[in-house]
Every structure is written in structure tokens, then in C-alpha cells.
Design a protein around this motif. Structure first.
Motif, PDB file in Angstrom:
ATOM      1  N   ALA A   1       0.811  -1.216   0.000  1.00 36.08           N
ATOM      2  CA  ALA A   1       0.000   0.000   0.000  1.00 36.08           C
ATOM      3  C   ALA A   1       0.846   1.267   0.000  1.00 36.08           C
ATOM      4  O   ALA A   1       0.330   2.347  -0.279  1.00 36.08           O
ATOM      5  N   GLY A   2       2.116   1.156   0.349  1.00 37.07           N
ATOM      6  CA  GLY A   2       2.982   2.323   0.368  1.00 37.07           C
ATOM      7  C   GLY A   2       2.718   3.259   1.524  1.00 37.07           C
ATOM      8  O   GLY A   2       2.826   4.478   1.369  1.00 37.07           O
ATOM      9  N   VAL A   3       2.366   2.721   2.687  1.00 41.85           N
ATOM     10  CA  VAL A   3       2.064   3.569   3.838  1.00 41.85           C
ATOM     11  C   VAL A   3       3.354   4.063   4.481  1.00 41.85           C
ATOM     12  O   VAL A   3       4.419   3.465   4.292  1.00 41.85           O
ATOM     13  N   PRO A   4       3.299   5.144   5.266  1.00 44.96           N
ATOM     14  CA  PRO A   4       4.501   5.653   5.932  1.00 44.96           C
ATOM     15  C   PRO A   4       5.045   4.658   6.960  1.00 44.96           C
ATOM     16  O   PRO A   4       4.316   3.803   7.472  1.00 44.96           O
ATOM     17  N   THR A   5       6.316   4.834   7.272  1.00 42.25           N
ATOM     18  CA  THR A   5       6.968   3.941   8.231  1.00 42.25           C
ATOM     19  C   THR A   5       6.299   4.004   9.599  1.00 42.25           C
ATOM     20  O   THR A   5       6.171   2.985  10.282  1.00 42.25           O
TER      21      THR A   5
ATOM     22  N   ARG B   1      -5.720   1.629   2.774  1.00 46.02           N
ATOM     23  CA  ARG B   1      -6.477   1.612   1.505  1.00 46.02           C
ATOM     24  C   ARG B   1      -6.390   2.956   0.796  1.00 46.02           C
ATOM     25  O   ARG B   1      -6.336   3.006  -0.444  1.00 46.02           O
ATOM     26  N   ARG B   2      -6.371   4.037   1.568  1.00 44.84           N
ATOM     27  CA  ARG B   2      -6.244   5.364   0.966  1.00 44.84           C
ATOM     28  C   ARG B   2      -4.897   5.526   0.274  1.00 44.84           C
ATOM     29  O   ARG B   2      -4.815   6.066  -0.835  1.00 44.84           O
ATOM     30  N   HIS B   3      -3.836   5.051   0.911  1.00 43.94           N
ATOM     31  CA  HIS B   3      -2.520   5.136   0.276  1.00 43.94           C
ATOM     32  C   HIS B   3      -2.439   4.237  -0.958  1.00 43.94           C
ATOM     33  O   HIS B   3      -1.835   4.613  -1.974  1.00 43.94           O
ATOM     34  N   ALA B   4      -3.040   3.045  -0.866  1.00 40.62           N
ATOM     35  CA  ALA B   4      -2.998   2.125  -2.009  1.00 40.62           C
ATOM     36  C   ALA B   4      -3.744   2.709  -3.205  1.00 40.62           C
ATOM     37  O   ALA B   4      -3.324   2.524  -4.359  1.00 40.62           O
TER      38      ALA B   4
ATOM     39  N   TYR C   1      -8.830  -1.239  11.094  1.00 45.92           N
ATOM     40  CA  TYR C   1      -8.992   0.176  10.725  1.00 45.92           C
ATOM     41  C   TYR C   1      -7.824   0.642   9.862  1.00 45.92           C
ATOM     42  O   TYR C   1      -8.015   1.307   8.829  1.00 45.92           O
ATOM     43  N   GLU C   2      -6.612   0.317  10.281  1.00 43.38           N
ATOM     44  CA  GLU C   2      -5.441   0.759   9.534  1.00 43.38           C
ATOM     45  C   GLU C   2      -5.438   0.189   8.111  1.00 43.38           C
ATOM     46  O   GLU C   2      -5.075   0.882   7.163  1.00 43.38           O
TER      47      GLU C   2
END
Length: 326
Positions: free
Chosen positions: A129-133, A184-187, A177-178
Motif C-alpha cells: 500500500a505504500g504507507v509511511p513507516t 487503503r487510501r494510500h494504495a 482500521y489501519e
């Protein structure tokens, strides 16, 4: 002398204490079957990694590591090792499954498996998803809390075990939730195969994970089903959550590169011509851009190299000018 067939329970009967209610040869056979599935999946995932460039194998290595660890855990459980007897909270004398057994074996080997592999499963999804660390760390921390509280609850005889079950469920809802909202928003920003892979694998894994608390409540928690039934329940869930999940994930990433996901990994052997060592690339202070060479600490260490040859088109400084500069 032991006869033919699976003799693991008989051979290891003298290792540590055992509960009144423990797996039979049927449960042991099933655990060994799942162990084989995990082992084969590990070999398949590692084999598939050779179809990708070395810098694009991160998901193959993570997924193969998951099934490899599970393979070891299921070997231990199939051997009836890695367990401890715990007095059951609920004694069910009328039940044909658990009868009036006072103690039940709890496989802590299962939780050692989960405390390592479940963060890796989340890492597969969150990297996709490419989420922040920071989000990755928070989600993995919640996962660790979920597994540890599950283990403590399983080892607790009194009704307080359900308090730990509640802590674990709260952690699971945070993870959900995450994945469903934030990740999902980042993906969706990435789009393409990454978004499709995340949605498919994320929804699939969450559905499977919400079945684990039910299995826990029927086995370690409520002492409703026999340990053989527990073995089947958890085994099926683990096969779905690890080998099947891994196949879905790697299939989704078959056309994806690490750079597309912001996971740039550099193969230092694949340098461009300008990056490769050449005497002309040495800095004026005498140190190669990649760091000092094999003469580090030698007699000339710490002293810049000098040359009497001036660069093309540039006059060499005079000795007086050099002394003035010093």
C-alpha cells in the motif's frame, strides 16, 4: 518396540508434562501435513523469486520466511512438543469431545510462530500500500499486543482470560482500521496492480484473521472442542493465511517492481560506468567516493595524496603559494 506409523506422541510422552486432554495420532498427523504444506510453499516462493530481479524479491523473501517459520512450528506441534498443560476454566463432563478433563495442553509454539509471522504478513500488505513507516510500526505494535495477550489468556485458568481476549480484539479492530481506511487510501493513490493486490489480499487476510478469535474461544478459551479439532481449525486458517495468501500476493506483484512502490533497493554490483572505480574519479583529498581503500590505517593514512602533475589547462601552484595557503 514402536510399531509402524507416526510414533511422535509415544516417543515424546516423557518430554515435559502433558495435560489430560491432548492431541491424538490423528491430530499429530494433521500437524505434520500442515508442516509439509508450509515447507513446500517455502520452496515454491523461493523458486518464484528467481524470476524477478534481486532488487524486486522483497515480497518473495518475506512470504517465504513466513511459511518457513510456520513449517518449524508445525513440526514441533506435530511432535507434541512446545506445549504446556493448563487447568481448564470450563469442565464439561457431558461433552463427548472434551469430557471431564481437568487440564488441556496449550501449544505456546503456535504463539511463537504468530508473534513472528503475523507482523510479516502485515508488512507484506503495508509495503504494497505504500504507507509511511510510522503507520507500519504502529500497526505491527498492535499486532504484537494481539498475539501476546492471546498467549497470556490461553495460559490463564480463571475468567480473567477473557479480559486478555478483549485486549486482543481491540488490537485486531485497530489493525482492521489501519488496513481498511488508512492503508487503503494510500494504495488508491498508487493505483494499478498495487491497489488491486492490496484490496484482494487485505480483505482476504482480514476475513481469515477474524476467524481466529472464534477458534481461540472454542479451544484455549472455552474448552469446547478437542485438541484434534483445534489442530484442524487452526491448521486450515494458517494454510489460508500463509501459503494461499502468499500465492495471491506474489501473483498480484508479478508485474510490479520495488521502485514503483517506493522500495528502491540498490544492487551495488550493478553500477553505471560513471560510478565504477577509475583513478580519475578519486576526489582531490585522495579518498574514493565509495570510501577508503585497503590502505586504511597504513603509513599514509590521514595524509592526502599529492601530485606534481597539474590538471589539463590549469597551472600548477608554486611552492611559495602553497606555503602561503598553509
Amino acid at each position: 518396540m514402536p510399531g509402524p506409523g507416526n510414533q511422535a506422541i509415544n516417543v515424546n510422552s516423557g518430554v515435559a508434562q502433558h495435560g489430560n486432554l491432548e492431541i491424538t495420532n490423528h491430530g499429530s498427523d494433521w500437524y505434520y501435513t500442515v508442516c509439509s504444506v508450509m515447507g513446500v510453499a517455502t520452496l515454491v516462493f523461493m523458486g518464484l523469486s528467481f524470476r524477478k530481479a534481486q532488487g524486486d524479491r522483497v515480497f518473495h523473501y518475506i512470504t517465504a520466511g513466513i511459511t518457513a517459520i510456520a513449517c518449524v512450528a508445525y513440526f514441533a506441534m506435530g511432535s507434541n512438543l512446545g506445549q504446556v498443560p493448563i487447568l481448564a476454566e470450563f469442565i464439561r463432563p457431558r461433552s463427548r469431545l472434551v469430557r471431564s478433563a481437568g487440564s488441556r495442553e496449550i501449544f505456546y509454539a503456535r504463539y511463537i510462530d504468530w508473534v513472528i509471522t503475523t507482523p510479516l504478513l502485515l508488512l507484506d500488505l503495508l509495503l504494497t500500500a505504500g504507507v509511511p513507516t510510522s503507520t507500519i510500526l504502529a500497526t505491527i505494535l498492535a499486532d504484537e499486543i494481539m498475539i501476546v495477550t492471546g498467549l497470556i489468556g490461553a495460559l490463564t485458568q480463571t475468567s480473567y482470560k477473557w479480559g486478555f481476549w478483549t485486549f486482543g480484539m481491540a488490537s485486531l479492530f485497530f489493525i482492521a482500521y489501519e488496513l481498511l481506511i488508512d492503508a487503503r487510501r494510500h494504495a488508491s493513490r498508487l493505483g494499478g496492480d498495487a491497489n488491486k493486490t492490496f484490496l484482494t489480499c487485505g480483505v482476504f487476510l482480514l476475513f481469515i484473521w477474524f476467524l481466529y478469535p472464534i477458534a481461540w474461544g472454542l479451544s484455549e478459551g472455552g474448552n469446547v472442542i478437542h485438541p484434534d479439532g483445534e489442530a484442524v481449525f487452526y491448521g486450515v486458517l494458517d494454510i489460508l493465511a500463509k501459503p494461499v495468501f502468499g500465492l495471491l500476493l506474489l501473483w498480484g506483484h508479478r508485474r510490479t517492481t520495488s521502485s514503483q512502490l517506493g522500495l528502491g533497493t540498490r544492487d551495488r554490483s550493478q553500477r553505471t560506468a560513471n560510478e565504477k572505480y577509475h583513478p580519475s574519479n578519486v576526489h582531490r583529498d585522495g579518498v574514493h567516493p565509495e570510501g577508503p581503500g585497503e590502505n586504511v590505517g597504513g603509513p599514509n593514512a590521514g595524509h592526502p595524496a599529492t601530485s606534481n602533475t597539474a590538471a589539463s589547462g590549469v597551472a600548477a601552484p608554486s611552492a611559495r603559494a602553497a606555503a602561503t595557503d598553509v
